[in-house]
Design a protein around this motif. Structure first.
Motif, PDB file in Angstrom:
ATOM      1  N   ARG A   9       0.828  -1.203   0.000  1.00 33.62           N
ATOM      2  CA  ARG A   9       0.000   0.000   0.000  1.00 33.62           C
ATOM      3  C   ARG A   9       0.867   1.260   0.000  1.00 33.62           C
ATOM      4  O   ARG A   9       0.553   2.248  -0.654  1.00 33.62           O
ATOM      5  N   ALA A  12       2.190   1.697  -3.465  1.00 32.95           N
ATOM      6  CA  ALA A  12       1.154   2.198  -4.368  1.00 32.95           C
ATOM      7  C   ALA A  12       0.943   3.695  -4.180  1.00 32.95           C
ATOM      8  O   ALA A  12       0.769   4.441  -5.144  1.00 32.95           O
ATOM      9  N   ALA A  13       0.967   4.149  -2.920  1.00 35.39           N
ATOM     10  CA  ALA A  13       0.788   5.575  -2.649  1.00 35.39           C
ATOM     11  C   ALA A  13       1.950   6.390  -3.203  1.00 35.39           C
ATOM     12  O   ALA A  13       1.763   7.464  -3.788  1.00 35.39           O
ATOM     13  N   LEU A  16       1.579   6.727  -6.913  1.00 38.68           N
ATOM     14  CA  LEU A  16       0.577   7.719  -7.287  1.00 38.68           C
ATOM     15  C   LEU A  16       1.126   9.129  -7.150  1.00 38.68           C
ATOM     16  O   LEU A  16       0.947   9.968  -8.027  1.00 38.68           O
ATOM     17  N   ASP A 145      -4.705  -2.777  -3.381  1.00 47.46           N
ATOM     18  CA  ASP A 145      -3.858  -1.595  -3.457  1.00 47.46           C
ATOM     19  C   ASP A 145      -4.459  -0.535  -4.376  1.00 47.46           C
ATOM     20  O   ASP A 145      -4.323   0.665  -4.117  1.00 47.46           O
ATOM     21  N   TYR A 146      -5.106  -0.991  -5.438  1.00 44.80           N
ATOM     22  CA  TYR A 146      -5.767  -0.040  -6.335  1.00 44.80           C
ATOM     23  C   TYR A 146      -6.838   0.739  -5.577  1.00 44.80           C
ATOM     24  O   TYR A 146      -6.905   1.967  -5.667  1.00 44.80           O
ATOM     25  N   GLY A 149      -5.544   3.402  -3.221  1.00 47.01           N
ATOM     26  CA  GLY A 149      -5.065   4.620  -3.854  1.00 47.01           C
ATOM     27  C   GLY A 149      -6.158   5.582  -4.267  1.00 47.01           C
ATOM     28  O   GLY A 149      -5.877   6.730  -4.615  1.00 47.01           O
ATOM     29  N   TRP A 155      -4.433  12.906  -1.861  1.00 48.98           N
ATOM     30  CA  TRP A 155      -3.692  13.259  -3.067  1.00 48.98           C
ATOM     31  C   TRP A 155      -3.071  14.646  -2.934  1.00 48.98           C
ATOM     32  O   TRP A 155      -3.571  15.499  -2.192  1.00 48.98           O
TER      33      TRP A 155
END
Length: 255
Positions: A9, A12-13, A16, A145-146, A149, A155
Motif C-alpha cells: 500500500r 502504491a501511494a 501515485l 492496493d488499487y 489509492g 492526493w
C-alpha cells in the motif's frame, strides 16, 4: 523479497504521488474518458459483510464524472449523509481512467475468492466506449492496493483544479420503513407518505423535488436515523442521502 500488504500500500501511494508530480505519463485508452458532468466514468462501492446485494442507502465510496468532478462521502450530519466534491485536473482524470484500464476493469474479470470470511466486497463500474463494465471482487484481493489509492483526500494539490467543497445536492433520496417499536417523540413528515414511494429491498424510496429537498435538509440535520416520523397515521424511520449527478430516480441508486 516479498512485500507485505502494508508495504504494498505504501508503494502504491508513492507511485501515485510520483505519477501525479510528473504529469499524465500513462497511456490513455482509445478515445479517453467519456465527458459530461452527469456521465459516471468510474464508480466504486464498498460492500461490508459477506457478498450480497449492494446497499442503496449509503453513497458509493467514489463517483467520478466526465467533467473531472469526484464525489466521495464525508460523514453525516443528523440523518443526512454528507459528501465532498473534488475537482480534478484533466491529467488526473485521464490518469485515473488509464489506471482503471491497467487494472483490467474494462473487461469482465475472473471471480476471486476472499482471504477472510464475510470480508468487504468491491463493486466497481467503469464506462468504456463499449458500454458500462461492472467488476465485483473481494477488497482483500488483487484490487486491494488499487482501491487504497482512490483516496482523494490524500492526493497532492497538483491533482486538483480547484479546492474541494461540500457537495450540496439539488435533490435528496429518502428511504423509509415502519417504526413499530418507537416510543420517542415523533416529527411530522410534511410530504407524501413514505409508504407511497418505490418499494426496494431496503424499504420505500422517495426522490424529493429540489423545493422539497431544500425544506427537508434542515429537518434531516436536526434528526438522527433513530428519529421517528409520522405521516397519515403511521410512524416511520427515515434516512436521507444526496442524489448524485447521474441519479434521476430510485432505480439509479444501485448497484
Amino acid at each position: 523479497m516479498r512485500l507485505t500488504p502494508a508495504l504494498c500500500r505504501i508503494a502504491a501511494a508513492l507511485a501515485l504521488l510520483s505519477a501525479t508530480a510528473c504529469g499524465a505519463d500513462k497511456p490513455v485508452p482509445p478515445g479517453g474518458p467519456p465527458s459530461g458532468s452527469t456521465t459516471l466514468v468510474l464508480g466504486v462501492r464498498d460492500i461490508p459483510g459477506k457478498p450480497g446485494a449492494a446497499k442503496l442507502r449509503p453513497m458509493p465510496g467514489i463517483s467520478l464524472y466526465g467533467d473531472g468532478t469526484l464525489i466521495a462521502p464525508s460523514g453525516q450530519t443528523g440523518a443526512l449523509e454528507r459528501a465532498t466534491a473534488y475537482h480534478l485536473t484533466k491529467d488526473q482524470l485521464k490518469r485515473l481512467y488509464a489506471d482503471a484500464y491497467a487494472q483490467g476493469l474494462a473487461k469482465t474479470r475472473s471471480p476471486e475468492k476472499s482471504e477472510t470470511i464475510d470480508g468487504t466486497t468491491l463493486l466497481i463500474t467503469l464506462t468504456t466506449d463499449q458500454g458500462v463494465v461492472t467488476t465485483q471482487a473481494p477488497a482483500d484481493g488483487s484490487l486491494q492496493d488499487y482501491r487504497a489509492g482512490l483516496a482523494p483526500a490524500s492526493w497532492p494539490s497538483t491533482a486538483f483544479s480547484a479546492n474541494p467543497r461540500p457537495y450540496d445536492p439539488p435533490r435528496l433520496a429518502v428511504f423509509a420503513g415502519y417504526a413499530t417499536d418507537s416510543t420517542a417523540p415523533a416529527k411530522p413528515w410534511p410530504f407524501t407518505p413514505p409508504d407511497q414511494g418505490t418499494p426496494t429491498r431496503e424499504g420505500w424510496c422517495t426522490i424529493l423535488t429540489p423545493d422539497q429537498s431544500a425544506q427537508a435538509k434542515p429537518l434531516a440535520h436536526k434528526a438522527t436515523p433513530e428519529t421517528p416520523w409520522t405521516s397519515s397515521g403511521h410512524t416511520y424511520w427515515l434516512t436521507f442521502r444526496p442524489l448524485l449527478p447521474h441519479e434521476r430516480d430510485c432505480a439509479d441508486l444501485g448497484p
